[in-house]
Design a protein around this motif. Structure first.
Motif, PDB file in Angstrom:
ATOM      1  N   SER A 193       0.830  -1.235   0.074  1.00  0.00           N
ATOM      2  CA  SER A 193      -0.022   0.107   0.083  1.00  0.00           C
ATOM      3  C   SER A 193       0.821   1.267  -0.004  1.00  0.00           C
ATOM      4  N   LEU A 194       1.914   1.273   0.769  1.00  0.00           N
ATOM      5  CA  LEU A 194       2.883   2.449   0.867  1.00  0.00           C
ATOM      6  C   LEU A 194       3.504   2.506  -0.637  1.00  0.00           C
ATOM      7  N   GLN A 195       3.785   1.291  -1.179  1.00  0.00           N
ATOM      8  CA  GLN A 195       4.600   1.396  -2.418  1.00  0.00           C
ATOM      9  C   GLN A 195       3.537   2.196  -3.496  1.00  0.00           C
ATOM     10  N   ASN A 196       2.212   1.849  -3.206  1.00  0.00           N
ATOM     11  CA  ASN A 196       1.264   2.272  -4.291  1.00  0.00           C
ATOM     12  C   ASN A 196       1.325   3.865  -4.033  1.00  0.00           C
ATOM     13  N   GLU A 197       1.321   4.295  -2.904  1.00  0.00           N
ATOM     14  CA  GLU A 197       0.877   5.627  -2.573  1.00  0.00           C
ATOM     15  C   GLU A 197       2.477   6.445  -2.971  1.00  0.00           C
ATOM     16  N   THR A 198       3.448   5.932  -2.730  1.00  0.00           N
ATOM     17  CA  THR A 198       4.768   6.662  -2.986  1.00  0.00           C
ATOM     18  C   THR A 198       4.899   6.756  -4.574  1.00  0.00           C
ATOM     19  N   ALA A 199       4.692   5.751  -5.169  1.00  0.00           N
ATOM     20  CA  ALA A 199       4.602   5.643  -6.579  1.00  0.00           C
ATOM     21  C   ALA A 199       3.880   6.627  -7.134  1.00  0.00           C
ATOM     22  N   GLU A 200       2.568   6.731  -6.533  1.00  0.00           N
ATOM     23  CA  GLU A 200       1.560   7.801  -7.193  1.00  0.00           C
ATOM     24  C   GLU A 200       2.135   9.202  -6.769  1.00  0.00           C
ATOM     25  N   LEU A 201       2.709   9.451  -5.819  1.00  0.00           N
ATOM     26  CA  LEU A 201       3.415  10.873  -5.340  1.00  0.00           C
ATOM     27  C   LEU A 201       4.401  11.080  -6.388  1.00  0.00           C
ATOM     28  N   ASP A 221      16.672  15.390   2.881  1.00  0.00           N
ATOM     29  CA  ASP A 221      17.586  14.741   3.862  1.00  0.00           C
ATOM     30  C   ASP A 221      17.641  13.086   3.890  1.00  0.00           C
ATOM     31  N   TRP A 222      16.518  12.733   3.434  1.00  0.00           N
ATOM     32  CA  TRP A 222      16.668  11.150   3.198  1.00  0.00           C
ATOM     33  C   TRP A 222      17.126  10.506   1.943  1.00  0.00           C
ATOM     34  N   ALA A 223      17.807  11.597   1.195  1.00  0.00           N
ATOM     35  CA  ALA A 223      18.600  10.975  -0.136  1.00  0.00           C
ATOM     36  C   ALA A 223      19.464   9.866   0.345  1.00  0.00           C
ATOM     37  N   ARG A 224      20.048   9.584   1.456  1.00  0.00           N
ATOM     38  CA  ARG A 224      21.073   8.580   1.772  1.00  0.00           C
ATOM     39  C   ARG A 224      20.337   7.303   1.745  1.00  0.00           C
ATOM     40  N   PHE A 225      19.007   7.002   1.948  1.00  0.00           N
ATOM     41  CA  PHE A 225      18.469   5.894   1.992  1.00  0.00           C
ATOM     42  C   PHE A 225      18.390   5.161   0.699  1.00  0.00           C
ATOM     43  N   HIS A 238       8.346   5.804   6.352  1.00  0.00           N
ATOM     44  CA  HIS A 238       7.402   6.901   6.736  1.00  0.00           C
ATOM     45  C   HIS A 238       8.034   8.282   6.520  1.00  0.00           C
ATOM     46  N   ILE A 239       9.344   8.370   6.711  1.00  0.00           N
ATOM     47  CA  ILE A 239      10.105   9.634   6.414  1.00  0.00           C
ATOM     48  C   ILE A 239       9.838   9.962   4.896  1.00  0.00           C
ATOM     49  N   VAL A 240      10.139   9.033   4.142  1.00  0.00           N
ATOM     50  CA  VAL A 240      10.254   9.206   2.693  1.00  0.00           C
ATOM     51  C   VAL A 240       8.799   9.522   2.204  1.00  0.00           C
ATOM     52  N   ARG A 241       7.745   8.932   2.775  1.00  0.00           N
ATOM     53  CA  ARG A 241       6.219   9.263   2.460  1.00  0.00           C
ATOM     54  C   ARG A 241       5.898  10.596   2.730  1.00  0.00           C
ATOM     55  N   GLU A 242       6.360  11.248   4.143  1.00  0.00           N
ATOM     56  CA  GLU A 242       5.859  12.384   4.283  1.00  0.00           C
ATOM     57  C   GLU A 242       6.746  13.414   3.717  1.00  0.00           C
ATOM     58  N   GLY A 243       7.826  13.219   3.222  1.00  0.00           N
ATOM     59  CA  GLY A 243       8.583  14.132   2.461  1.00  0.00           C
ATOM     60  C   GLY A 243       8.007  14.301   1.247  1.00  0.00           C
ATOM     61  N   LEU A 244       7.522  13.489   0.522  1.00  0.00           N
ATOM     62  CA  LEU A 244       7.049  13.302  -0.726  1.00  0.00           C
ATOM     63  C   LEU A 244       5.566  14.202  -0.573  1.00  0.00           C
ATOM     64  N   THR A 253      -0.297  19.424   4.219  1.00  0.00           N
ATOM     65  CA  THR A 253       0.499  18.860   5.273  1.00  0.00           C
ATOM     66  C   THR A 253       0.801  19.852   6.385  1.00  0.00           C
ATOM     67  N   GLN A 254       0.960  21.352   5.773  1.00  0.00           N
ATOM     68  CA  GLN A 254       1.194  22.136   6.707  1.00  0.00           C
ATOM     69  C   GLN A 254      -0.150  22.243   7.853  1.00  0.00           C
ATOM     70  N   MET A 255      -1.286  22.287   7.223  1.00  0.00           N
ATOM     71  CA  MET A 255      -2.618  22.377   8.050  1.00  0.00           C
ATOM     72  C   MET A 255      -2.735  20.872   8.867  1.00  0.00           C
ATOM     73  N   GLU A 256      -2.045  19.945   8.189  1.00  0.00           N
ATOM     74  CA  GLU A 256      -2.266  18.530   9.259  1.00  0.00           C
ATOM     75  C   GLU A 256      -1.209  18.555  10.431  1.00  0.00           C
ATOM     76  N   ARG A 257      -0.097  19.300  10.391  1.00  0.00           N
ATOM     77  CA  ARG A 257       1.018  19.605  11.404  1.00  0.00           C
ATOM     78  C   ARG A 257       0.322  20.531  12.266  1.00  0.00           C
ATOM     79  N   GLY A 258      -0.225  21.587  11.944  1.00  0.00           N
ATOM     80  CA  GLY A 258      -0.929  22.535  12.891  1.00  0.00           C
ATOM     81  C   GLY A 258      -2.121  21.908  13.701  1.00  0.00           C
ATOM     82  N   TYR A 259      -2.975  20.952  12.900  1.00  0.00           N
ATOM     83  CA  TYR A 259      -4.016  20.349  13.541  1.00  0.00           C
ATOM     84  C   TYR A 259      -3.457  19.489  14.650  1.00  0.00           C
TER      85      TYR A 259
END
Length: 322
Positions: A193-201, A221-225, A238-244, A253-259
């Motif tokens: 499921s995360l592969q699908n979401e990441t590929a879509e992003l 920052d996660w380029a090293r992965f 999770h870090i990659v997904r959130e970065g994308l 995503t800004q609204m999500e963090r504030g919420y």
């Protein structure tokens, strides 16, 4: 047309002639051991090659590979002569379907080969059901999208490491871009499921901003992965997904963090949770309270009521307006 049973020398098999090959999987260890110990028990089907002294494999690719690897000099074969290519292709297809399910890449190979002899409509109505698919054009298109993948991604799908859905999305990227995205996803061990979401992003960012995965990855920052597999793959995924997501949906995503910060500030009991509608599509909120006794419910409701009376709840709505 005629068929003969023959023991044919390994070097008379045209290994590079793959016109009837519908197998795209690795030979299981059990088969390798069986062929090494007992030889090839189930004869191959071969046909005449363009070279009159050589034969093309119709069925039995994995058996032949195991025999060659084991140092066999000959393999038992049913040699088919003067058979039409269409008939030989059907022999290959039904031989495969007769003893196992074909993986998504093999299905794409089969439909691609069948298209040389049948119309698209005939394939959809007559052959998709044989592959376990409903006879719809959409299913044909999904399968055929995998046919254009590079070898690396084809093997990833065949081995079960890459989900077919994610592979179809990556197929929409330039070849090298799809490979780059997959290598990062593989490094952080993403679920399907995360592969699908990441590929879509990745695909959305390519279509919207013209950003290839390499350009996106190099600026994070996660380029090293991509080159250095992380110690905690789940956390890295999770870090990659959130970065994308931050790149693709900066305001959301800004609204999500504030919420999330506003909800934490309420200091609700651990058994209570407040959540918004999907994508903040409306101002409606959901309150969920878990309790094992009336006393637990009463305490949770008092704390929630206190947050309402003090005005803290309003901070949640404020983050949705910014």
């Amino acid at each position: 047309m005629n068929k003969n049973f023959e023991d044919i020398a390994i070097d008379r098999i045209a290994w590079s002639d793959t016109r009837y090959k519908l197998t795209f999987r690795r030979a299981p260890e059990s088969l390798i051991v069986s062929v090494r110990e007992m030889g090839v028990l189930n004869p191959l089907i071969v046909a005449e090659s363009s070279d009159p002294d050589r034969f093309t494999i119709v069925t039995g690719w994995l058996r032949f590979a195991a025999a060659r690897e084991g140092g066999a000099e000959t393999v038992p074969c049913h040699a088919y002569r003067n058979f039409a290519p269409k008939i030989l292709l059907l022999c290959s297809l039904f031989d495969n379907l007769g003893h196992r399910a074909m993986n998504p890449i093999e299905q794409a190979l089969a439909l691609g080969s069948l298209s040389d002899h049948y119309s698209r409509a005939e394939i959809i109505s007559n052959f998709l059901p044989l592959l376990g698919c409903q006879p719809h054009a959409e299913n044909w298109e999904k399968i055929m999208r995998l046919a254009g993948l590079c070898e690396e991604l084809k093997w990833a799908v065949a081995d079960g490491a890459l989900s077919p859905q994610a592979a179809r999305i990556l197929a929409g990227l330039p070849k090298e871009a799809g490979e780059q995205a997959w290598r990062l996803m593989r490094s952080v061990s993403m679920t399907a499921s995360l592969q699908n979401e990441t590929a879509e992003l990745f695909n959305d960012l390519w279509k919207r901003d013209g950003l290839a995965p390499s350009a996106i990855i190099s600026g994070e920052d996660w380029a090293r992965f991509a080159d250095d597999p992380p110690a905690n793959p789940a956390r890295a995924a999770h870090i990659v997904r959130e970065g994308l997501r931050r790149r693709r949906f900066p305001r959301l995503t800004q609204m999500e963090r504030g919420y999330a910060a506003s909800v934490r500030a309420l200091k609700l009991p651990s058994r209570a949770a407040i959540s918004p509608t999907h994508g903040f599509e409306s101002r409606k909120q959901k309150l969920e309270v878990q309790f094992d006794s009336p006393e637990q419910l009463s305490a949770a409701l008092k704390q929630i009521t206190s947050a309402c009376e003090s005005g803290q709840i309003r901070a949640i709505f404020k983050t949705m307006e910014e």
